[in-house]
Design an enzyme around this catalytic site. Sequence first.
Site, PDB file in Angstrom:
ATOM      1  N   ASN A   6       0.858  -1.177   0.000  1.00 35.51           N
ATOM      2  CA  ASN A   6       0.000   0.000   0.000  1.00 35.51           C
ATOM      3  C   ASN A   6       0.900   1.235   0.000  1.00 35.51           C
ATOM      4  O   ASN A   6       1.499   1.574   1.011  1.00 35.51           O
ATOM      5  CB  ASN A   6      -0.893  -0.042   1.260  1.00 35.51           C
ATOM      6  CG  ASN A   6      -1.737   1.209   1.428  1.00 35.51           C
ATOM      7  OD1 ASN A   6      -1.819   2.044   0.517  1.00 35.51           O
ATOM      8  ND2 ASN A   6      -2.365   1.341   2.576  1.00 35.51           N
ATOM      9  N   LYS A   8       0.107   4.282  -0.308  1.00 31.59           N
ATOM     10  CA  LYS A   8      -0.534   5.462   0.312  1.00 31.59           C
ATOM     11  C   LYS A   8      -0.277   6.724  -0.535  1.00 31.59           C
ATOM     12  O   LYS A   8      -0.212   6.633  -1.754  1.00 31.59           O
ATOM     13  CB  LYS A   8      -0.060   5.624   1.760  1.00 31.59           C
ATOM     14  CG  LYS A   8      -0.246   4.326   2.563  1.00 31.59           C
ATOM     15  CD  LYS A   8      -0.072   4.494   4.046  1.00 31.59           C
ATOM     16  CE  LYS A   8      -0.234   3.150   4.729  1.00 31.59           C
ATOM     17  NZ  LYS A   8      -0.209   3.215   6.182  1.00 31.59           N
ATOM     18  N   HIS A  97      -9.614   1.051   4.923  1.00 37.90           N
ATOM     19  CA  HIS A  97      -8.331   1.222   5.621  1.00 37.90           C
ATOM     20  C   HIS A  97      -8.555   2.149   6.825  1.00 37.90           C
ATOM     21  O   HIS A  97      -9.359   3.079   6.756  1.00 37.90           O
ATOM     22  CB  HIS A  97      -7.290   1.825   4.667  1.00 37.90           C
ATOM     23  CG  HIS A  97      -5.916   1.790   5.246  1.00 37.90           C
ATOM     24  ND1 HIS A  97      -5.486   2.712   6.161  1.00 37.90           N
ATOM     25  CD2 HIS A  97      -4.892   0.920   5.066  1.00 37.90           C
ATOM     26  CE1 HIS A  97      -4.246   2.414   6.521  1.00 37.90           C
ATOM     27  NE2 HIS A  97      -3.856   1.329   5.869  1.00 37.90           N
ATOM     28  N   GLU A  99      -6.943   4.507   7.948  1.00 35.60           N
ATOM     29  CA  GLU A  99      -6.711   5.934   7.659  1.00 35.60           C
ATOM     30  C   GLU A  99      -7.937   6.557   6.995  1.00 35.60           C
ATOM     31  O   GLU A  99      -8.175   7.754   7.112  1.00 35.60           O
ATOM     32  CB  GLU A  99      -5.438   6.092   6.800  1.00 35.60           C
ATOM     33  CG  GLU A  99      -4.187   5.861   7.645  1.00 35.60           C
ATOM     34  CD  GLU A  99      -2.986   5.327   6.893  1.00 35.60           C
ATOM     35  OE1 GLU A  99      -2.975   5.367   5.649  1.00 35.60           O
ATOM     36  OE2 GLU A  99      -2.051   4.838   7.568  1.00 35.60           O
ATOM     37  N   GLU A 170      -5.444  -5.155  10.444  1.00 34.49           N
ATOM     38  CA  GLU A 170      -4.411  -4.154  10.690  1.00 34.49           C
ATOM     39  C   GLU A 170      -4.701  -3.430  12.000  1.00 34.49           C
ATOM     40  O   GLU A 170      -5.490  -2.467  12.011  1.00 34.49           O
ATOM     41  CB  GLU A 170      -4.381  -3.129   9.550  1.00 34.49           C
ATOM     42  CG  GLU A 170      -4.093  -3.726   8.195  1.00 34.49           C
ATOM     43  CD  GLU A 170      -3.523  -2.690   7.238  1.00 34.49           C
ATOM     44  OE1 GLU A 170      -2.402  -2.874   6.778  1.00 34.49           O
ATOM     45  OE2 GLU A 170      -4.207  -1.678   6.979  1.00 34.49           O
ATOM     46  N   GLY A 176       2.365   2.052  10.823  1.00 32.65           N
ATOM     47  CA  GLY A 176       3.315   3.154  10.686  1.00 32.65           C
ATOM     48  C   GLY A 176       4.012   3.524  11.984  1.00 32.65           C
ATOM     49  O   GLY A 176       4.666   4.563  12.073  1.00 32.65           O
ATOM     50  N   SER A 214       3.319  -2.335  10.288  1.00 31.66           N
ATOM     51  CA  SER A 214       4.768  -2.378  10.527  1.00 31.66           C
ATOM     52  C   SER A 214       5.410  -3.705  10.130  1.00 31.66           C
ATOM     53  O   SER A 214       6.319  -4.190  10.818  1.00 31.66           O
ATOM     54  CB  SER A 214       5.081  -2.037  11.988  1.00 31.66           C
ATOM     55  OG  SER A 214       4.685  -0.706  12.269  1.00 31.66           O
TER      56      SER A 214
HETATM   57  P1  PGA Z   1       2.764   0.164   7.670  1.00 30.33           P
HETATM   58  O1  PGA Z   1       1.305   0.365   7.017  1.00 30.33           O
HETATM   59  O2  PGA Z   1       3.342  -1.103   7.092  1.00 30.33           O
HETATM   60  O3  PGA Z   1       3.530   1.391   7.289  1.00 30.33           O
HETATM   61  O4  PGA Z   1       2.556   0.043   9.146  1.00 30.33           O
HETATM   62  C1  PGA Z   1       0.458  -0.725   6.812  1.00 30.33           C
HETATM   63  C2  PGA Z   1      -0.847  -0.253   6.206  1.00 30.33           C
HETATM   64  O5  PGA Z   1      -1.332   0.813   6.583  1.00 30.33           O
HETATM   65  O6  PGA Z   1      -1.415  -0.924   5.327  1.00 30.33           O
END
Ligand code: PGA
Length: 250
Positions: A6, A8, A97, A99, A170, A176, A214
């Site tokens: 992803n 983003k 997601h 976010e 997740e 992140g 992560s």
């Molecule tokens: P990350 O993000 O690997 O940077 O923690 C995962 C995601 O949001 O899909």
Amino acid sequence: MIIAGNWKMNLNRQAAVSLAQTLDAWCAGNQGKAGQKEMIIFPPAIHINAVHDALSQETAVILGGQDCHPDDAGAHTGDISASMLVDAGCRWVLVGHSERRQNHGESSSLIAAKVSQALKNSLSPMVCVGENLTEREEGHAFDVIEKQLQESLPLKDMGDGKFAGAIAYEPVWAIGTGRVASPEDINDMHVHIRAVLSAMFAGGADTPILYGGSVKPDNAAAILDGKDVGGVLVGGASLSAKDFLAIAES
Ligand code: PGA
């Protein structure tokens, strides 16, 4: 096994194309390994066309969109429909997601409408669910995930009980942050998700369940080893070809 990246809101066009080409070349040179793994990338919408054109015709790299609108067309400034993603060469779309749930106030019922729209267009939805830190610390993680699954999957539009998509677990506190859930926690949650999906619809027994949050080259193998872990959804580490391919090699 699905290895998904992803991207983003990162990378300019040239960097996106170059990353896609590196992944494409790796897949072409690793047919055997790639055969057991599906590599899916979710570039920013504005780069989908350029990335699509940069991938070889018979590439093993699969394209996805980061979001879609619940309607097929209309007055929705800034939005993108599932049919547009298909038209641009996407086979997957990320839906729900954290976010989007947090920063855009998306509810599970809106997410279910997006999943319906994706399925109507033969676009596979990767439906994200995850508890926040308070919910985990107060011991509600299992209930929160069960509720999100029940409300985010539109059973009425899933026809014969099959689901041509995937779930990505997740935990919000692991996205992140560099803080990854332990293999035991991931294992327990994936077994729970499998039980919830199996009770909800016939295809729930076979729906891939990915872990995200992560994921890095040094923890991917332990995560992928877990029961009912059908792959990983990688954010930050998917922006580096070296790291993402190291995860794919795990
Ligand atoms: P990350 O993000 O690997 O940077 O923690 C995962 C995601 O949001 O899909």
